[in-house]
Design a protein around this motif. Structure first.
Motif, PDB file in Angstrom:
ATOM      1  N   GLN A 191       0.825  -1.220   0.000  1.00  0.00           N
ATOM      2  CA  GLN A 191       0.000   0.000   0.000  1.00  0.00           C
ATOM      3  C   GLN A 191       0.854   1.262   0.000  1.00  0.00           C
ATOM      4  N   LEU A 192       2.085   1.150   0.519  1.00  0.00           N
ATOM      5  CA  LEU A 192       3.000   2.300   0.412  1.00  0.00           C
ATOM      6  C   LEU A 192       3.352   2.545  -1.055  1.00  0.00           C
ATOM      7  N   LEU A 193       3.562   1.427  -1.781  1.00  0.00           N
ATOM      8  CA  LEU A 193       3.868   1.553  -3.216  1.00  0.00           C
ATOM      9  C   LEU A 193       2.678   2.161  -3.955  1.00  0.00           C
ATOM     10  N   HIS A 194       1.477   1.707  -3.595  1.00  0.00           N
ATOM     11  CA  HIS A 194       0.279   2.279  -4.241  1.00  0.00           C
ATOM     12  C   HIS A 194       0.150   3.763  -3.889  1.00  0.00           C
ATOM     13  N   GLY A 195       0.465   4.109  -2.660  1.00  0.00           N
ATOM     14  CA  GLY A 195       0.457   5.522  -2.260  1.00  0.00           C
ATOM     15  C   GLY A 195       1.468   6.329  -3.056  1.00  0.00           C
ATOM     16  N   ARG A 196       2.648   5.727  -3.288  1.00  0.00           N
ATOM     17  CA  ARG A 196       3.671   6.426  -4.098  1.00  0.00           C
ATOM     18  C   ARG A 196       3.167   6.663  -5.513  1.00  0.00           C
ATOM     19  N   LEU A 236       2.732  10.122  -7.462  1.00  0.00           N
ATOM     20  CA  LEU A 236       3.408  10.306  -8.753  1.00  0.00           C
ATOM     21  C   LEU A 236       2.453  10.828  -9.835  1.00  0.00           C
ATOM     22  N   PHE A 237       1.195  10.306  -9.805  1.00  0.00           N
ATOM     23  CA  PHE A 237       0.247  10.665 -10.874  1.00  0.00           C
ATOM     24  C   PHE A 237      -0.791  11.707 -10.446  1.00  0.00           C
ATOM     25  N   GLU A 238      -0.624  12.260  -9.256  1.00  0.00           N
ATOM     26  CA  GLU A 238      -1.698  13.123  -8.712  1.00  0.00           C
ATOM     27  C   GLU A 238      -2.021  14.325  -9.601  1.00  0.00           C
ATOM     28  N   ASN A 239      -1.026  14.893 -10.261  1.00  0.00           N
ATOM     29  CA  ASN A 239      -1.305  16.076 -11.095  1.00  0.00           C
ATOM     30  C   ASN A 239      -1.841  15.705 -12.476  1.00  0.00           C
ATOM     31  N   HIS A 240      -1.990  14.402 -12.721  1.00  0.00           N
ATOM     32  CA  HIS A 240      -2.401  13.946 -14.051  1.00  0.00           C
ATOM     33  C   HIS A 240      -3.711  13.171 -14.035  1.00  0.00           C
ATOM     34  N   CYS A 241      -4.259  12.918 -12.834  1.00  0.00           N
ATOM     35  CA  CYS A 241      -5.480  12.099 -12.718  1.00  0.00           C
ATOM     36  C   CYS A 241      -6.524  12.834 -11.889  1.00  0.00           C
ATOM     37  N   ASP A 242      -7.780  12.772 -12.327  1.00  0.00           N
ATOM     38  CA  ASP A 242      -8.862  13.391 -11.549  1.00  0.00           C
ATOM     39  C   ASP A 242      -9.223  12.538 -10.329  1.00  0.00           C
ATOM     40  N   ASN A 243      -9.165  11.219 -10.490  1.00  0.00           N
ATOM     41  CA  ASN A 243      -9.543  10.284  -9.414  1.00  0.00           C
ATOM     42  C   ASN A 243      -8.575   9.103  -9.461  1.00  0.00           C
ATOM     43  N   GLN A 244      -8.246   8.556  -8.285  1.00  0.00           N
ATOM     44  CA  GLN A 244      -7.376   7.386  -8.260  1.00  0.00           C
ATOM     45  C   GLN A 244      -7.879   6.397  -7.214  1.00  0.00           C
ATOM     46  N   GLY A 245      -7.407   5.167  -7.331  1.00  0.00           N
ATOM     47  CA  GLY A 245      -7.731   4.151  -6.342  1.00  0.00           C
ATOM     48  C   GLY A 245      -6.738   3.015  -6.468  1.00  0.00           C
ATOM     49  N   ALA A 246      -6.776   2.099  -5.506  1.00  0.00           N
ATOM     50  CA  ALA A 246      -5.843   0.974  -5.530  1.00  0.00           C
ATOM     51  C   ALA A 246      -6.480  -0.224  -4.872  1.00  0.00           C
ATOM     52  N   TRP A 247      -6.029  -1.387  -5.298  1.00  0.00           N
ATOM     53  CA  TRP A 247      -6.506  -2.642  -4.719  1.00  0.00           C
ATOM     54  C   TRP A 247      -6.299  -2.611  -3.197  1.00  0.00           C
ATOM     55  N   GLY A 248      -7.400  -2.841  -2.477  1.00  0.00           N
ATOM     56  CA  GLY A 248      -7.309  -2.975  -1.027  1.00  0.00           C
ATOM     57  C   GLY A 248      -6.780  -1.755  -0.306  1.00  0.00           C
ATOM     58  N   PHE A 249      -6.920  -0.576  -0.908  1.00  0.00           N
ATOM     59  CA  PHE A 249      -6.356   0.604  -0.252  1.00  0.00           C
ATOM     60  C   PHE A 249      -7.126   0.871   1.041  1.00  0.00           C
ATOM     61  N   ARG A 273      -9.238   2.190   4.020  1.00  0.00           N
ATOM     62  CA  ARG A 273     -10.179   3.312   4.139  1.00  0.00           C
ATOM     63  C   ARG A 273      -9.600   4.455   4.949  1.00  0.00           C
ATOM     64  N   TRP A 274      -8.930   4.110   6.071  1.00  0.00           N
ATOM     65  CA  TRP A 274      -8.446   5.147   6.978  1.00  0.00           C
ATOM     66  C   TRP A 274      -7.386   6.025   6.313  1.00  0.00           C
ATOM     67  N   ALA A 275      -6.723   5.483   5.268  1.00  0.00           N
ATOM     68  CA  ALA A 275      -5.626   6.248   4.655  1.00  0.00           C
ATOM     69  C   ALA A 275      -6.117   7.162   3.538  1.00  0.00           C
ATOM     70  N   LYS A 276      -7.399   6.991   3.140  1.00  0.00           N
ATOM     71  CA  LYS A 276      -7.873   7.725   1.959  1.00  0.00           C
ATOM     72  C   LYS A 276      -7.793   9.229   2.156  1.00  0.00           C
ATOM     73  N   HIS A 277      -8.184   9.717   3.347  1.00  0.00           N
ATOM     74  CA  HIS A 277      -8.204  11.172   3.545  1.00  0.00           C
ATOM     75  C   HIS A 277      -6.788  11.747   3.669  1.00  0.00           C
ATOM     76  N   LEU A 278      -5.778  10.871   3.793  1.00  0.00           N
ATOM     77  CA  LEU A 278      -4.394  11.357   3.897  1.00  0.00           C
ATOM     78  C   LEU A 278      -3.785  11.616   2.520  1.00  0.00           C
ATOM     79  N   MET A 279      -4.452  11.110   1.477  1.00  0.00           N
ATOM     80  CA  MET A 279      -3.860  11.197   0.141  1.00  0.00           C
ATOM     81  C   MET A 279      -4.208  12.526  -0.528  1.00  0.00           C
ATOM     82  N   PRO A 280      -3.252  13.097  -1.261  1.00  0.00           N
ATOM     83  CA  PRO A 280      -3.504  14.386  -1.908  1.00  0.00           C
ATOM     84  C   PRO A 280      -4.230  14.222  -3.234  1.00  0.00           C
ATOM     85  N   THR A 281      -5.160  13.264  -3.297  1.00  0.00           N
ATOM     86  CA  THR A 281      -5.825  12.956  -4.560  1.00  0.00           C
ATOM     87  C   THR A 281      -7.225  12.449  -4.225  1.00  0.00           C
TER      88      THR A 281
END
Ligand SMILES: C[S@@+](CC[C@H](N)C(=O)[O-])C[C@H]1O[C@@H](n2cnc3c(N)ncnc32)[C@H](O)[C@@H]1O
Length: 199
Positions: free
Chosen positions: A163-168, A172-185, A187-195
């Protein structure tokens, strides 16, 4: 489309036959978990790793059971427009996306040439899919690259730090994607992501 339509569309076709290539094995097994699984068989992707040398044919990386496929529903139910997928695996996410007429284009980033050759062959003639042989973690997107959604499902031995890799990847793609997600990401970490996170 209903959730079960996506699960069905994502299944590995019988034309992808069980085989071993390099460290990878594709295997088809009869389904014994009848209470919770609707199909009579399922396909697995294994990889030999140091930790799994004693376990024939290796660590399970992906399977097309309903239980596993349903973890990708957030992207199938939401995706439209241009989609970025990291990790081809058994191609299930790509098949599910192709079932939606709202999906216009899919860029797939896959690190393993053999996976592209064996699993990706099914998509060579598909005009909506572009396969890229790259390490997704090392990609530097061009300034004008844009996707409506990204879905990350790469793999690490023993799922260590996955999940750290998925977070990376999300960063990496935050300025290029409107929405992102990852397998098994988580829930508690979602609000920490800048995307904006799907699902
Ligand atoms: C869990 S499988 C993906 C399963 C896929 N979601 C599906 O629908 O079948 C992980 C895939 O990610 C690929 N992968 C692992 N590390 C990667 C990286 N750094 N960049 C791109 N692909 C990677 C693996 O080779 C493997 O094909």
């Amino acid at each position: 489309m209903l959730p079960q339509d996506y699960l069905k569309a994502a299944r590995v076709p019988k034309s992808l036959e069980p085989q071993t290539f390099g460290l990878w094995t594709i295997e088809r097994r009869p389904e014994r978990r009848k209470l919770c699984e609707p199909w009579s068989d399922y396909t697995l992707l294994h990889r030999v790793t140091l930790a799994s040398l004693h376990m024939e044919p290796g660590e399970v990386v992906m399977e097309d059971s309903a239980r596993e496929l349903s973890r990708h529903l957030p992207i199938w139910l939401n995706a439209h427009g241009r989609i970025l997928v990291t990790g081809l695996g058994l191609g299930c996410v790509v098949r599910g996306l192709l079932a939606s007429p709202r999906v216009e284009h899919i860029d797939v980033l896959e690190i393993d040439r053999r996976i592209i050759d064996v699993v990706g062959a099914e998509f060579y003639e598909e005009p909506r899919v572009m396969l890229h042989h790259v390490d997704a973690l090392r990609v530097r997107p061009s300034p004008d690259a844009h996707w409506n959604f990204a879905w990350h499902d790469i793999w690490s031995e023993g799922e260590e730090g996955l999940q750290l890799l998925h977070g990376r990847l999300m960063i990496l793609f935050e300025n290029h994607c409107d929405n992102q997600g990852a397998w098994g990401f988580p829930r508690w970490a979602k609000h920490l992501m800048p995307t904006k996170i799907v699902g």
